[in-house]
Design a protein around this motif. Structure first.
Motif, PDB file in Angstrom:
ATOM      1  N   ALA A 115       0.801  -1.229   0.000  1.00 41.94           N
ATOM      2  CA  ALA A 115       0.000   0.000   0.000  1.00 41.94           C
ATOM      3  C   ALA A 115       0.829   1.273   0.000  1.00 41.94           C
ATOM      4  N   THR A 116       2.024   1.246   0.567  1.00 42.23           N
ATOM      5  CA  THR A 116       2.841   2.462   0.648  1.00 42.23           C
ATOM      6  C   THR A 116       3.885   2.540  -0.471  1.00 42.23           C
ATOM      7  N   ASP A 117       3.985   1.518  -1.296  1.00 42.75           N
ATOM      8  CA  ASP A 117       4.959   1.482  -2.381  1.00 42.75           C
ATOM      9  C   ASP A 117       4.359   2.042  -3.675  1.00 42.75           C
ATOM     10  N   GLU A 118       5.226   2.477  -4.564  1.00 44.34           N
ATOM     11  CA  GLU A 118       4.788   2.870  -5.904  1.00 44.34           C
ATOM     12  C   GLU A 118       4.428   1.585  -6.668  1.00 44.34           C
ATOM     13  N   ILE A 119       3.415   1.653  -7.504  1.00 42.12           N
ATOM     14  CA  ILE A 119       3.012   0.476  -8.271  1.00 42.12           C
ATOM     15  C   ILE A 119       4.059   0.199  -9.345  1.00 42.12           C
ATOM     16  N   PRO A 120       4.622  -1.015  -9.390  1.00 44.23           N
ATOM     17  CA  PRO A 120       5.586  -1.344 -10.448  1.00 44.23           C
ATOM     18  C   PRO A 120       4.937  -1.210 -11.829  1.00 44.23           C
ATOM     19  N   HIS A 121       5.734  -0.879 -12.847  1.00 49.21           N
ATOM     20  CA  HIS A 121       5.194  -0.634 -14.195  1.00 49.21           C
ATOM     21  C   HIS A 121       4.552  -1.874 -14.818  1.00 49.21           C
ATOM     22  N   ASP A 122       4.895  -3.071 -14.338  1.00 47.30           N
ATOM     23  CA  ASP A 122       4.345  -4.303 -14.910  1.00 47.30           C
ATOM     24  C   ASP A 122       3.329  -4.987 -13.989  1.00 47.30           C
ATOM     25  N   LYS A 123       2.760  -4.217 -13.052  1.00 52.91           N
ATOM     26  CA  LYS A 123       1.811  -4.785 -12.079  1.00 52.91           C
ATOM     27  C   LYS A 123       0.597  -3.879 -11.932  1.00 52.91           C
ATOM     28  N   ALA A 124      -0.431  -4.434 -11.290  1.00 53.78           N
ATOM     29  CA  ALA A 124      -1.600  -3.676 -10.860  1.00 53.78           C
ATOM     30  C   ALA A 124      -1.697  -3.859  -9.344  1.00 53.78           C
ATOM     31  N   ARG A 125      -2.390  -2.964  -8.680  1.00 55.32           N
ATOM     32  CA  ARG A 125      -2.559  -3.071  -7.225  1.00 55.32           C
ATOM     33  C   ARG A 125      -4.007  -3.443  -6.928  1.00 55.32           C
ATOM     34  N   ILE A 126      -4.178  -4.378  -5.995  1.00 51.87           N
ATOM     35  CA  ILE A 126      -5.521  -4.826  -5.611  1.00 51.87           C
ATOM     36  C   ILE A 126      -5.698  -4.655  -4.110  1.00 51.87           C
ATOM     37  N   TYR A 127      -6.779  -3.969  -3.740  1.00 48.96           N
ATOM     38  CA  TYR A 127      -7.188  -3.838  -2.344  1.00 48.96           C
ATOM     39  C   TYR A 127      -8.445  -4.677  -2.151  1.00 48.96           C
ATOM     40  N   LEU A 128      -8.451  -5.497  -1.127  1.00 50.01           N
ATOM     41  CA  LEU A 128      -9.638  -6.254  -0.734  1.00 50.01           C
ATOM     42  C   LEU A 128     -10.042  -5.716   0.625  1.00 50.01           C
ATOM     43  N   ILE A 129     -11.205  -5.076   0.691  1.00 49.57           N
ATOM     44  CA  ILE A 129     -11.586  -4.390   1.914  1.00 49.57           C
ATOM     45  C   ILE A 129     -12.875  -4.953   2.497  1.00 49.57           C
ATOM     46  N   ARG A 130     -12.940  -4.896   3.801  1.00 48.96           N
ATOM     47  CA  ARG A 130     -14.130  -5.363   4.529  1.00 48.96           C
ATOM     48  C   ARG A 130     -14.476  -4.278   5.531  1.00 48.96           C
ATOM     49  N   THR A 131     -15.560  -3.551   5.266  1.00 54.33           N
ATOM     50  CA  THR A 131     -15.865  -2.348   6.028  1.00 54.33           C
ATOM     51  C   THR A 131     -16.734  -2.576   7.256  1.00 54.33           C
ATOM     52  N   GLY A 132     -17.609  -3.541   7.246  1.00 57.99           N
ATOM     53  CA  GLY A 132     -18.573  -3.660   8.332  1.00 57.99           C
ATOM     54  C   GLY A 132     -18.219  -4.668   9.401  1.00 57.99           C
ATOM     55  N   ASN A 133     -19.087  -4.709  10.417  1.00 59.03           N
ATOM     56  CA  ASN A 133     -18.940  -5.664  11.512  1.00 59.03           C
ATOM     57  C   ASN A 133     -19.809  -6.900  11.336  1.00 59.03           C
ATOM     58  N   PHE A 134     -20.742  -6.863  10.384  1.00 59.61           N
ATOM     59  CA  PHE A 134     -21.633  -8.003  10.197  1.00 59.61           C
ATOM     60  C   PHE A 134     -20.799  -9.249   9.909  1.00 59.61           C
ATOM     61  N   GLY A 135     -21.092 -10.336  10.603  1.00 58.13           N
ATOM     62  CA  GLY A 135     -20.312 -11.553  10.453  1.00 58.13           C
ATOM     63  C   GLY A 135     -18.910 -11.378  11.015  1.00 58.13           C
ATOM     64  N   GLY A 136     -18.780 -10.534  12.049  1.00 57.84           N
ATOM     65  CA  GLY A 136     -17.487 -10.173  12.610  1.00 57.84           C
ATOM     66  C   GLY A 136     -16.645 -11.323  13.117  1.00 57.84           C
ATOM     67  N   PHE A 137     -17.271 -12.418  13.485  1.00 53.87           N
ATOM     68  CA  PHE A 137     -16.518 -13.561  14.000  1.00 53.87           C
ATOM     69  C   PHE A 137     -16.013 -14.446  12.871  1.00 53.87           C
ATOM     70  N   ILE A 138     -16.481 -14.164  11.665  1.00 56.30           N
ATOM     71  CA  ILE A 138     -16.109 -14.982  10.515  1.00 56.30           C
ATOM     72  C   ILE A 138     -14.980 -14.302   9.757  1.00 56.30           C
TER      73      ILE A 138
ATOM     74  N   GLU B 276     -18.175  -6.244  -4.210  1.00 58.59           N
ATOM     75  CA  GLU B 276     -18.653  -4.954  -4.685  1.00 58.59           C
ATOM     76  C   GLU B 276     -17.436  -4.159  -5.131  1.00 58.59           C
ATOM     77  N   SER B 277     -17.386  -3.827  -6.407  1.00 61.43           N
ATOM     78  CA  SER B 277     -16.278  -3.056  -6.949  1.00 61.43           C
ATOM     79  C   SER B 277     -16.463  -1.583  -6.581  1.00 61.43           C
ATOM     80  N   LEU B 278     -15.388  -0.940  -6.132  1.00 58.77           N
ATOM     81  CA  LEU B 278     -15.433   0.471  -5.767  1.00 58.77           C
ATOM     82  C   LEU B 278     -14.541   1.270  -6.719  1.00 58.77           C
ATOM     83  N   ASN B 279     -14.911   2.521  -6.957  1.00 61.11           N
ATOM     84  CA  ASN B 279     -14.028   3.371  -7.752  1.00 61.11           C
ATOM     85  C   ASN B 279     -12.883   3.846  -6.847  1.00 61.11           C
ATOM     86  N   ASN B 280     -11.878   4.477  -7.437  1.00 62.44           N
ATOM     87  CA  ASN B 280     -10.698   4.894  -6.668  1.00 62.44           C
ATOM     88  C   ASN B 280     -11.050   5.824  -5.515  1.00 62.44           C
ATOM     89  N   GLU B 281     -11.920   6.777  -5.770  1.00 63.39           N
ATOM     90  CA  GLU B 281     -12.292   7.736  -4.724  1.00 63.39           C
ATOM     91  C   GLU B 281     -12.933   7.024  -3.522  1.00 63.39           C
TER      92      GLU B 281
END
Length: 145
Positions: free
Chosen positions: A28-51, A122-127
């Motif tokens: 997350a803190t590195d510059e993206i290499p020219h031959d790669k893409a960056r993927i974030y997988l995020i989980r925002t809520g508490n629902f199913g918090g034990f899972i 759910e796909s999110l835009n950059n913003e």
């Protein structure tokens, strides 16, 4: 007696909360290499918090990490087709046709399952993705170079 039961339940809840662990380089803190893409997988809520959701890239032999509530994983992926495999009660696959230099934000959304939570994507835009990750915990790292 009620206090003992209440304290026991609270202790169990604290111990069983799922934490987020990443087994690949956290980029997350590195510059993206020219031959790669960056993927974030995020989980925002508490629902199913034990899972926790186990996350793999392309095959189950390539585990990225484990996602708990209110946290995220971040890794770089080769350009071209990348299958993001998430296992909870069942297995769900999301395919990203990664473009060099691009960042992808994918929200993992817990849903009710028969025995435990299922997951949807759910796909999110950059913003939206940048805004969401600022509120979340980064993973515990289980990776060294």
């Amino acid at each position: 007696m009620k206090k003992i039961i209440t304290l026991s339940i609270l202790s169990l809840l604290l111990v069983s909360c799922a934490s987020t662990k990443q087994y690949k380089k956290f980029t997350a803190t590195d510059e993206i290499p020219h031959d790669k893409a960056r993927i974030y997988l995020i989980r925002t809520g508490n629902f199913g918090g034990f899972i926790k959701f186990n996350v793999y890239q392309n095959t189950k032999e390539n585990e990225i990490g484990v996602v708990g509530p209110k946290s995220y994983l971040c890794f770089d992926a080769p350009i071209g087709e990348n299958k993001i495999i998430v296992k909870a009660e069942s297995e769900k696959i999301y395919t990203i046709n990664a473009v060099a230099g691009k960042t992808y934000y994918l929200r993992l959304v817990p849903k009710m399952g028969v025995n435990k939570a299922r997951v949807d994507f759910e796909s999110l835009n950059n913003e939206e993705g940048i805004k969401e990750t600022k509120k979340l915990k980064s993973p515990k790292m289980y990776y060294a170079e």
